[in-house]
Design a protein around this motif. Structure first.
Motif, mmCIF file in Angstrom:
data_model
loop_
_atom_site.group_PDB
_atom_site.id
_atom_site.type_symbol
_atom_site.label_atom_id
_atom_site.label_comp_id
_atom_site.label_asym_id
_atom_site.label_seq_id
_atom_site.Cartn_x
_atom_site.Cartn_y
_atom_site.Cartn_z
ATOM 1 N N GLY A 91 0.800 -1.221 0.000
ATOM 2 C CA GLY A 91 0.000 0.000 0.000
ATOM 3 C C GLY A 91 0.831 1.267 0.000
ATOM 4 N N SER A 92 1.926 1.290 0.758
ATOM 5 C CA SER A 92 2.756 2.499 0.814
ATOM 6 C C SER A 92 3.444 2.754 -0.523
ATOM 7 C CB SER A 92 3.791 2.397 1.936
ATOM 8 O OG SER A 92 4.726 1.356 1.703
ATOM 9 N N HIS A 93 3.770 1.686 -1.259
ATOM 10 C CA HIS A 93 4.340 1.871 -2.598
ATOM 11 C C HIS A 93 3.270 2.386 -3.568
ATOM 12 C CE1 HIS A 93 7.559 -0.632 -0.896
ATOM 13 N NE2 HIS A 93 8.332 -0.108 -1.833
ATOM 14 N N ALA A 94 2.030 1.927 -3.411
ATOM 15 C CA ALA A 94 0.949 2.435 -4.262
ATOM 16 C C ALA A 94 0.720 3.922 -4.011
ATOM 17 C CB ALA A 94 -0.341 1.648 -4.002
ATOM 18 N N VAL A 95 0.825 4.347 -2.759
ATOM 19 C CA VAL A 95 0.680 5.775 -2.438
ATOM 20 C C VAL A 95 1.738 6.581 -3.184
ATOM 21 C CG1 VAL A 95 0.913 7.486 -0.582
ATOM 22 C CG2 VAL A 95 -0.434 5.406 -0.212
ATOM 23 N N LEU A 96 2.970 6.117 -3.162
ATOM 24 C CA LEU A 96 4.045 6.823 -3.871
ATOM 25 C C LEU A 96 3.777 6.856 -5.378
ATOM 26 C CD1 LEU A 96 7.207 5.445 -2.019
ATOM 27 C CD2 LEU A 96 6.073 7.650 -1.673
ATOM 28 N N ALA A 97 3.329 5.732 -5.934
ATOM 29 C CA ALA A 97 3.059 5.679 -7.374
ATOM 30 C C ALA A 97 1.925 6.625 -7.753
ATOM 31 C CB ALA A 97 2.711 4.246 -7.785
ATOM 32 N N LEU A 98 0.909 6.702 -6.930
ATOM 33 C CA LEU A 98 -0.206 7.616 -7.184
ATOM 34 C C LEU A 98 0.261 9.067 -7.128
ATOM 35 C CD1 LEU A 98 -2.891 5.723 -5.108
ATOM 36 C CD2 LEU A 98 -3.123 6.238 -7.549
ATOM 37 N N ARG A 99 1.040 9.395 -6.107
ATOM 38 C CA ARG A 99 1.548 10.772 -5.993
ATOM 39 C C ARG A 99 2.463 11.112 -7.160
ATOM 40 N NH1 ARG A 99 4.979 11.736 -2.091
ATOM 41 N NH2 ARG A 99 4.435 13.846 -1.474
ATOM 42 N N ASP A 100 3.327 10.168 -7.527
ATOM 43 C CA ASP A 100 4.238 10.406 -8.650
ATOM 44 C C ASP A 100 3.470 10.606 -9.950
ATOM 45 O OD1 ASP A 100 6.337 10.149 -6.874
ATOM 46 O OD2 ASP A 100 6.896 8.122 -7.517
ATOM 47 N N ALA A 101 2.263 10.040 -10.034
ATOM 48 C CA ALA A 101 1.426 10.189 -11.220
ATOM 49 C C ALA A 101 0.524 11.418 -11.150
ATOM 50 C CB ALA A 101 0.576 8.934 -11.414
ATOM 51 N N ASP B 265 6.932 -2.058 -9.510
ATOM 52 C CA ASP B 265 6.233 -2.406 -10.745
ATOM 53 C C ASP B 265 4.784 -2.776 -10.444
ATOM 54 O OD1 ASP B 265 8.287 -1.962 -12.566
ATOM 55 O OD2 ASP B 265 9.025 -4.021 -12.478
ATOM 56 N N LEU B 266 4.579 -3.483 -9.344
ATOM 57 C CA LEU B 266 3.218 -3.841 -8.948
ATOM 58 C C LEU B 266 2.394 -2.589 -8.653
ATOM 59 C CD1 LEU B 266 1.145 -6.017 -8.174
ATOM 60 C CD2 LEU B 266 2.123 -5.996 -5.878
ATOM 61 N N ALA B 267 2.992 -1.631 -7.934
ATOM 62 C CA ALA B 267 2.280 -0.386 -7.615
ATOM 63 C C ALA B 267 1.915 0.365 -8.894
ATOM 64 C CB ALA B 267 3.153 0.488 -6.711
ATOM 65 N N ALA B 268 2.835 0.396 -9.863
ATOM 66 C CA ALA B 268 2.544 1.061 -11.135
ATOM 67 C C ALA B 268 1.370 0.389 -11.839
ATOM 68 C CB ALA B 268 3.781 1.053 -12.030
ATOM 69 N N ALA B 269 1.284 -0.934 -11.742
ATOM 70 C CA ALA B 269 0.165 -1.654 -12.362
ATOM 71 C C ALA B 269 -1.169 -1.193 -11.778
ATOM 72 C CB ALA B 269 0.348 -3.157 -12.173
ATOM 73 N N HIS B 270 -1.189 -0.890 -10.482
ATOM 74 C CA HIS B 270 -2.424 -0.415 -9.858
ATOM 75 C C HIS B 270 -2.867 0.936 -10.427
ATOM 76 C CE1 HIS B 270 -1.504 -3.571 -6.990
ATOM 77 N NE2 HIS B 270 -2.696 -3.403 -6.458
ATOM 78 N N VAL B 271 -1.914 1.813 -10.675
ATOM 79 C CA VAL B 271 -2.275 3.124 -11.213
ATOM 80 C C VAL B 271 -2.778 2.979 -12.648
ATOM 81 C CG1 VAL B 271 -1.523 5.497 -11.557
ATOM 82 C CG2 VAL B 271 -0.553 4.157 -9.688
ATOM 83 N N HIS B 272 -2.139 2.127 -13.422
ATOM 84 C CA HIS B 272 -2.634 1.854 -14.773
ATOM 85 C C HIS B 272 -4.034 1.241 -14.719
ATOM 86 C CE1 HIS B 272 0.772 2.933 -17.223
ATOM 87 N NE2 HIS B 272 1.605 2.135 -16.564
ATOM 88 N N ALA B 273 -4.258 0.364 -13.758
ATOM 89 C CA ALA B 273 -5.573 -0.254 -13.627
ATOM 90 C C ALA B 273 -6.643 0.792 -13.326
ATOM 91 C CB ALA B 273 -5.543 -1.322 -12.530
ATOM 92 N N LEU B 274 -6.307 1.755 -12.474
ATOM 93 C CA LEU B 274 -7.257 2.821 -12.178
ATOM 94 C C LEU B 274 -7.559 3.646 -13.428
ATOM 95 C CD1 LEU B 274 -9.000 4.490 -10.311
ATOM 96 C CD2 LEU B 274 -6.935 5.675 -9.520
#
Length: 343
Positions: free
Chosen positions: A24-34, A239-248
């Motif tokens: 989850g914390s990596h997904a937060v970073l990926a979302l912010r970076d996006a 890479d997994l976190a980036a996949a979540h942002v693409h999925a969104l």
């Protein structure tokens, strides 16, 4: 360079449950970076407050607390939920199944009820390859029969079923991402796997390499694999976190479509190959202790990532075992500094 999804955001907030935890914390970073607006909801039972950036709104609480969740959804104009909150230790799920059906299924039901009442249109769910159980063939596709062999896998599969039923009845779509073996840490050292007593092989191995453990157990040396040890598909957490942002992005682009996809690289490494990689990266030698097989461990569990690669513009940036190990090792050293500073 990170695999940075496009910012096709409506300007609404993404609520990340379990956002103080490992993935989850990596997904937060990926979302912010996006360029996304993010808020984090976590009960801090296994998460860490230091894993959440200071400028991200943080709420400590239980996802089954409808009053609190409803207020957050409204006050922060939440347009999507990324749901990582849950329990993830397979042996514990066998010893305490009701905890897993409560945390992973029952509380997700409560969160979904709040999301439906709050009119949240998009929901991304952290699922697992454990829903496949012991597959007869490898690599595993999304059509491989799902036959979990432990309460952890069942608790996630029940939630997948629940999501499908909810979106059939309400104006919501979802993406369930079935993870294979997640490893590594943020390349910039901002977060990583911090849980004490973690059971992930690469986490355990880098702890041993740094003297935090005396040895690493190798469970089963007589599998029908090239070196007799179990083979797994390791995916870098970033890479997994980036996949979540693409999925969104995909859910927003096609509100009538829901997705279920494997998250892996489609390539397996044995336990001994992983330990050899840690030795290469550190220049040392981890003590290996050969142990009997554990019940229910498949010889090989490797993803077929064809669907996610054809559906999303996802280009993994860290598909390299030594790099995954190096990032995990870098974080493990940094975690020791954090722990020393707080003691």
């Amino acid at each position: 360079m990170n695999d940075m999804p496009s910012t096709a955001s409506s300007g609404k907030t993404v609520l990340v449950t379990g956002g103080a935890g490992y993935i989850g914390s990596h997904a937060v970073l990926a979302l912010r970076d996006a360029g996304r607006k993010v808020a984090v909801f976590d009960n801090l039972v296994t998460g860490f407050r230091f894993a959440v950036p200071d400028d991200v709104p943080f709420f400590e609480g239980d996802i089954a607390d409808d009053e609190l969740v409803t207020r957050i959804l409204a006050e922060h104009d939440v347009g999507a939920i990324m749901h990582f909150a849950g329990s993830v230790v397979v042996p514990e799920s066998v010893e305490n199944p009701l905890k897993y059906y409560d945390n992973n299924t029952g509380r997700t039901r409560a969160l979904l009820a709040s999301a439906v009442r709050g009119g949240v249109p998009h929901f991304i769910f952290s699922s697992t390859a454990a829903t496949y159980g012991v597959p007869e063939t490898s690599p595993v596709t999304e059509q491989t029969p799902q036959q979990p062999i432990n309460p952890y896998g069942w608790s996630k599969l029940f939630t997948e079923r629940m999501l499908a039923d909810v979106v059939a009845a309400h104006p919501m779509n979802y993406c369930a991402l079935r993870y294979f073996n997640v490893a590594g840490a943020d390349p910039e050292g901002r977060t990583g796997q911090s849980t004490k007593g973690a059971t992930h092989l690469i986490k355990v191995a880098v702890e041993a390499a740094l003297g935090k453990r005396e040895s690493v157990g190798v469970y089963g040396t007589d599998y029908d694999t090239p070196d007799g040890t179990g083979v797994r598909d390791y995916i870098h957490v970033s890479d997994l976190a980036a996949a979540h942002v693409h999925a969104l992005d995909a859910l927003e682009a096609q509100p009538g479509r829901s997705l279920t996809m494997n998250c892996g690289y489609g390539r397996g490494f044995s336990v001994l190959e992983v330990l050899d990689a840690v030795d290469r990266v550190t220049g040392g030698r981890i003590e290996r202790v050969m142990e009997p097989r554990r019940a229910g461990d498949p010889a090989a569990l490797v993803s077929d990532p064809a669907l996610i690669r054809s559906t999303l513009p996802w280009q993994p940036q860290h598909d390299d075992l030594d790099r995954i190990v190096a990032h995990a090792l870098q974080w493990e050293r940094r975690l020791g500094e954090i722990q020393d500073a707080s003691s």
